[in-house]
Design a protein around this motif. Sequence first.
Motif, PDB file in Angstrom:
ATOM      1  N   ASP A 159       0.832  -1.132   0.086  1.00  0.00           N
ATOM      2  CA  ASP A 159       0.062  -0.024   0.089  1.00  0.00           C
ATOM      3  C   ASP A 159       0.928   1.161   0.046  1.00  0.00           C
ATOM      4  O   ASP A 159       0.401   2.348   0.033  1.00  0.00           O
ATOM      5  CB  ASP A 159      -0.946   0.101   1.383  1.00  0.00           C
ATOM      6  N   LEU A 161       2.688   4.413  -0.906  1.00  0.00           N
ATOM      7  CA  LEU A 161       2.589   5.570  -2.160  1.00  0.00           C
ATOM      8  C   LEU A 161       4.002   5.939  -2.488  1.00  0.00           C
ATOM      9  O   LEU A 161       4.692   6.447  -1.721  1.00  0.00           O
ATOM     10  CB  LEU A 161       1.660   6.440  -1.980  1.00  0.00           C
ATOM     11  N   ARG A 167       0.986   3.490  -6.258  1.00  0.00           N
ATOM     12  CA  ARG A 167       0.798   2.534  -5.320  1.00  0.00           C
ATOM     13  C   ARG A 167       1.795   1.245  -5.695  1.00  0.00           C
ATOM     14  O   ARG A 167       1.644   0.630  -6.814  1.00  0.00           O
ATOM     15  CB  ARG A 167      -0.582   2.178  -4.998  1.00  0.00           C
TER      16      ARG A 167
END
Length: 417
Positions: A159, A161, A167
Amino acid sequence: MSTPTPTLDAGRLLEQIRLLGEIGADAEQGGRTRIALTDDEKAGRDLLAQWMRELDLDVRVDRIGNLFGILHAATDAGDEQPLMIGSHIDTVRNAGALDGCYGVLSGLAVARAYRASGITPQRAIVVGAFTNEEGVRFQPDMMGSLVYAGALDVQAALDTLGTDGTRLGDELARIGYAGDMEPGAIVPREYLELHIEQGPVLEAEGQLIGVVESLQGISWQKITILGTANHAGTTPTRLRHDAGYAACAVAAFLREEVVGAAPDTTLATVGSLRLEPDLINVIARKATFTVDLRDPDEQRLQVAEKRLAGFLAQIAEREGVEIKTERLARFEPVVFDAGLADEIEASAERFGFTHRRMTSGAGHDAQMIARIAPAAMIFVPSRGGVSHNPREHTDDEQLVQGAQVLLDVVQRRLARA
């Protein structure tokens, strides 16, 4: 009849280093850029996986994208106690050809030596390329090995970023390296990593092999200073809330006071600094910068962190600015396995290679895998101590010497299966 012996194919190793180095290459600047999970890094992964299959290795990919080639053992029991050799193939921007790649391809050279000799090892050999070691696009660095060692949740990593807003898990899927194997499913009995030094010590001392017995602790922080933008010509110094000045004061404090307190061990670097509004005639209202602290001793590293925190509080009050800190990464110092270090040293002596015991100043995947298995590293010299730079260079002869030591250590460890 003589017993076959695994023999290093030096020419093929050097050729593969050159070929992988061509992926992401910039003809004008002379370097190459393969940031983790970009199209260029995918091309590097594809080539590595192809080479693994050419050696009839069992190629596997785990959920965080770590890529493995397995030379299976003669028995199932041997497969359950593998010797792992690894590093990474992602790079920083405009990098050299050796950082990380040399270690992975030397592992492949070890597997090739066994295949060419017709010998099936008593224990499996696993060659690994870990995801996102450099941490340029996604943080923290050494992410793939960190997840593999169980120190970072795989879903949290997926997850993450990136600096471009992407992502990580989506990018893994996009390039076709979102595997289904659970990270850590292959538990190594021991782990070895061959690497260029990325520093000047071996060359300066005329040593050929570094026996890496420990690795520095690393503390990364992002610091944001919020001041007040104002006219550079009409605002008296005593009435300024200058985020730019405060940032420079922090950088000077790190060099003069934090490093000055332990100049032989503690390192501090402000490697990224951005000012807003970034205009010549406007006092900066915002400064954002990074701090990289390193020390091989955990207590000294903690002292450096506390001194920095104390100074940030002082400068905030003195200059009337607001300061926010964010921890980006924190890794304790690592002491590698003494038995493996002794084995590396003994191998260097058998070849007649000069050598020294040393601490690594850079972070490596080995420090993460050391959490789950005995681990150690082998260094070869870096000309001028240069790395993360197109001028990164190690002589071919030295690259081959390091790989010879690696193969020798592997043979001796596997002989004790």
